[in-house]
Design an enzyme around this catalytic site. Structure first.
Site, short mmCIF file in Angstrom:
data_model
loop_
_atom_site.label_atom_id
_atom_site.label_comp_id
_atom_site.label_asym_id
_atom_site.label_seq_id
_atom_site.Cartn_x
_atom_site.Cartn_y
_atom_site.Cartn_z
N GLY A 181 -17.15 -4.25 -10.03
CA GLY A 181 -16.73 -4.59 -8.67
C GLY A 181 -16.84 -3.39 -7.74
O GLY A 181 -17.58 -2.43 -8.02
N VAL A 189 -22.50 -10.53 -16.01
CA VAL A 189 -23.56 -9.55 -16.24
C VAL A 189 -24.47 -9.41 -15.01
O VAL A 189 -24.95 -8.32 -14.69
CB VAL A 189 -24.36 -9.93 -17.52
CG1 VAL A 189 -25.61 -9.09 -17.67
CG2 VAL A 189 -23.47 -9.76 -18.74
N ARG A 248 -23.73 -9.38 -11.94
CA ARG A 248 -23.15 -8.43 -10.99
C ARG A 248 -23.42 -6.99 -11.45
O ARG A 248 -23.71 -6.11 -10.64
CB ARG A 248 -21.64 -8.68 -10.89
CG ARG A 248 -20.99 -8.07 -9.69
CD ARG A 248 -19.57 -8.58 -9.59
NE ARG A 248 -18.85 -8.04 -8.46
CZ ARG A 248 -17.57 -8.26 -8.23
NH1 ARG A 248 -16.87 -9.02 -9.06
NH2 ARG A 248 -16.98 -7.74 -7.18
N GLY A 277 -16.27 -3.10 -15.90
CA GLY A 277 -16.16 -3.71 -14.57
C GLY A 277 -17.37 -3.34 -13.71
O GLY A 277 -18.05 -2.33 -13.99
N ASP A 286 -13.75 6.91 -2.57
CA ASP A 286 -13.24 6.47 -3.88
C ASP A 286 -13.91 7.21 -5.05
O ASP A 286 -13.24 7.66 -5.97
CB ASP A 286 -13.46 4.96 -4.08
CG ASP A 286 -12.38 4.12 -3.39
OD1 ASP A 286 -11.27 4.65 -3.15
OD2 ASP A 286 -12.65 2.94 -3.10
N ASN A 331 -14.27 2.88 2.64
CA ASN A 331 -12.79 2.89 2.56
C ASN A 331 -12.17 3.83 3.59
O ASN A 331 -10.95 3.91 3.70
CB ASN A 331 -12.30 3.26 1.15
CG ASN A 331 -12.40 4.75 0.88
OD1 ASN A 331 -13.22 5.45 1.46
ND2 ASN A 331 -11.55 5.25 0.00
N LYS A 351 -13.44 -3.92 2.45
CA LYS A 351 -14.26 -2.71 2.26
C LYS A 351 -15.76 -2.96 2.49
O LYS A 351 -16.49 -2.05 2.86
CB LYS A 351 -14.05 -2.16 0.85
CG LYS A 351 -12.71 -1.47 0.65
CD LYS A 351 -12.66 -0.84 -0.73
CE LYS A 351 -11.34 -0.14 -0.97
NZ LYS A 351 -11.30 0.53 -2.27
N SER A 405 0.83 -1.22 0.00
CA SER A 405 0.00 0.00 0.00
C SER A 405 0.86 1.26 0.00
O SER A 405 1.85 1.36 0.73
CB SER A 405 -0.91 0.00 1.24
OG SER A 405 -1.56 1.25 1.33
N LEU A 406 0.45 2.23 -0.81
CA LEU A 406 1.17 3.51 -0.87
C LEU A 406 0.57 4.52 0.12
O LEU A 406 1.09 5.62 0.27
CB LEU A 406 1.12 4.08 -2.29
CG LEU A 406 1.84 3.24 -3.35
CD1 LEU A 406 1.58 3.77 -4.75
CD2 LEU A 406 3.34 3.20 -3.07
P1 NAP Z 1 -13.34 -6.25 -7.28
O1 NAP Z 1 -14.42 -5.76 -6.40
O2 NAP Z 1 -12.74 -7.59 -7.03
O3 NAP Z 1 -13.91 -6.21 -8.80
C1 NAP Z 1 -13.15 -6.71 -9.86
C2 NAP Z 1 -13.82 -6.41 -11.20
O4 NAP Z 1 -12.92 -6.80 -12.23
C3 NAP Z 1 -15.10 -7.18 -11.45
O5 NAP Z 1 -15.93 -6.42 -12.28
C4 NAP Z 1 -14.59 -8.43 -12.19
O6 NAP Z 1 -15.54 -8.99 -13.05
C5 NAP Z 1 -13.52 -7.81 -13.04
N1 NAP Z 1 -12.48 -8.76 -13.44
C6 NAP Z 1 -11.51 -9.28 -12.64
N2 NAP Z 1 -10.73 -10.11 -13.36
C7 NAP Z 1 -11.23 -10.12 -14.62
C8 NAP Z 1 -10.87 -10.80 -15.82
N3 NAP Z 1 -9.81 -11.61 -15.87
N4 NAP Z 1 -11.61 -10.58 -16.94
C9 NAP Z 1 -12.68 -9.75 -16.89
N5 NAP Z 1 -13.08 -9.08 -15.78
C10 NAP Z 1 -12.37 -9.27 -14.66
O7 NAP Z 1 -12.10 -5.23 -7.30
P2 NAP Z 1 -12.14 -3.64 -7.04
O8 NAP Z 1 -12.05 -3.36 -5.59
O9 NAP Z 1 -13.26 -3.06 -7.83
O10 NAP Z 1 -10.72 -3.20 -7.66
C11 NAP Z 1 -10.49 -3.31 -9.03
C12 NAP Z 1 -9.17 -2.67 -9.41
O11 NAP Z 1 -9.21 -1.29 -9.12
C13 NAP Z 1 -7.95 -3.21 -8.64
O12 NAP Z 1 -6.92 -3.33 -9.58
C14 NAP Z 1 -7.65 -2.12 -7.64
O13 NAP Z 1 -6.27 -2.08 -7.31
C15 NAP Z 1 -8.04 -0.89 -8.42
N6 NAP Z 1 -8.41 0.26 -7.57
C16 NAP Z 1 -7.77 1.44 -7.79
C17 NAP Z 1 -8.10 2.53 -7.02
C18 NAP Z 1 -7.37 3.83 -7.23
O14 NAP Z 1 -7.42 4.67 -6.32
N7 NAP Z 1 -6.73 4.05 -8.34
C19 NAP Z 1 -9.12 2.45 -6.04
C20 NAP Z 1 -9.79 1.23 -5.88
C21 NAP Z 1 -9.43 0.13 -6.67
P3 NAP Z 1 -16.53 -10.18 -12.58
O15 NAP Z 1 -17.64 -9.51 -11.81
O16 NAP Z 1 -16.97 -10.78 -13.84
O17 NAP Z 1 -15.71 -11.11 -11.71
#
Ligand code: NAP
Length: 285
Positions: free
Chosen positions: A135, A160, A162, A133, A108, A93, A72, A21-22
């Site tokens: 998630g 879909v 989700r 996405g 976020d 968060n 979260k 974590s940063l």
């Molecule tokens: P999450 O709740 O686990 O959701 C993951 C999403 O990615 C879901 O929609 C999932 O689809 C999809 N996915 C994962 N692997 C996939 C694949 N191989 N092919 C297609 N779809 C795939 O994760 P999250 O918390 O949303 O975080 C997602 C990303 O955002 C992470 O990389 C995290 O580090 C980054 N993030 C960045 C920030 C920032 O401040 N920049 C903040 C938060 C998160 P399904 O529903 O089909 O599984």
């Protein structure tokens, strides 16, 4: 280094893992630069000990903490109160200790909007957006885009169902039209052709498994579109690289990381975050 004394107040980030974590770097640089008597710690917590850990943090009188993957959503059950935005998103968060009461927030989505405004002069009101996405991060971003007045948001997700759950949760709160498609060609390509802004929210393309992975081929993007990938490591995913090569404007997720952290800082301290310094610390790392 932050000077720790007998009066230093404690903050931290809880998750598993947290070694990468940063946030400790960014938050301690900010606290130190303003001479605030706080210290921000990494708090790695085993899944089976989450509720005990929260009870411990409460007992120790932590002033607040960030929550990251995978807690979260689960953290909500451990808190005294959760604000409306975080409830709608279904994830917290940021936790603030208000005189012994632990209150959850989600920065976020607003962090994303601040970053977007910093990158581009792009009005969202009445605009069509594609979000790749569905998630946790997508939930915060879709909610933020809807609150900023987007007229239509298309959620494109592998699963879909989700996406449909997210649509059902948000549609009753915002006038925005929400559509859900899968990632295959056809429907999504029609939506991409009609949208100026595309936001990539999945971990596909992220270090250390980046490789050549991309959630969709960049050639499917409109050449005049704005493409925001919330991944910041690597700074340029294959999606962003390909998008840039064909003329799109691109941005990575460093700004979102920065601004969600700045908003958390402001919740805890009541002071405007030194965003410039925090960004510099992130870029140097
Ligand atoms: P999450 O709740 O686990 O959701 C993951 C999403 O990615 C879901 O929609 C999932 O689809 C999809 N996915 C994962 N692997 C996939 C694949 N191989 N092919 C297609 N779809 C795939 O994760 P999250 O918390 O949303 O975080 C997602 C990303 O955002 C992470 O990389 C995290 O580090 C980054 N993030 C960045 C920030 C920032 O401040 N920049 C903040 C938060 C998160 P399904 O529903 O089909 O599984």
């Amino acid at each position: 280094m932050v000077q720790i004394t007998g009066t230093t107040k404690l903050l931290g980030v809880m998750g598993n893992p947290v070694a990468h974590s940063l946030s400790p770097l960014m938050q301690n640089v900010a606290l130190e630069s303003l001479n605030l008597d706080y210290c921000y710690l990494p708090l790695e917590i085993k899944p089976e000990l989450l509720s005990q850990a929260v009870a411990g943090l409460r007992a120790l009188g932590l002033q607040g903490f960030n929550v990251t993957i995978p807690y979260k959503e689960q953290i909500i059950a451990c808190l005294d109160k959760v604000d409306d935005e975080a409830l709608l998103i279904g994830a917290v968060n940021t936790v603030v200790n208000h005189e012994g009461k632990l209150v959850g927030y989600n920065t976020d989505g607003r962090g994303f909007l601040r970053s977007l405004a910093e990158e581009w002069d792009l009005g969202l009101y009445g605009e069509q957006v594609v979000v790749l996405g569905a998630g946790g991060a997508a939930r915060a971003i879709v909610s933020a885009l809807a609150s900023a007045g987007a007229s239509k948001i298309t959620i494109a997700n592998r699963n879909v169902e989700r996406g449909l759950l997210l649509k059902a949760d948000l549609e009753q709160h915002y006038p925005c039209k929400i559509a859900v498609v899968d990632l295959s060609e056809g429907e999504l390509d029609r939506e991409l052709a009609a949208s100026h802004l595309v936001v990539q929210t999945t971990p596909v393309g992220m270090y250390p498994h980046a490789g050549d992975a991309t959630i969709i081929e960049p050639t499917r993007l409109r050449k005049d579109s704005y493409v925001y990938d919330i991944i910041f490591n690597p700074p340029e995913t294959r999606l962003l690289q390909g998008a840039k090569e064909q003329g799109c404007r691109t941005a990575n997720g460093l700004g979102m990381l920065l601004h969600q952290g700045a908003l958390s800082f402001e919740y805890w301290t009541g002071i405007e975050a030194p965003v410039k310094l925090m960004r510099q610390a992130l870029l140097e790392r």
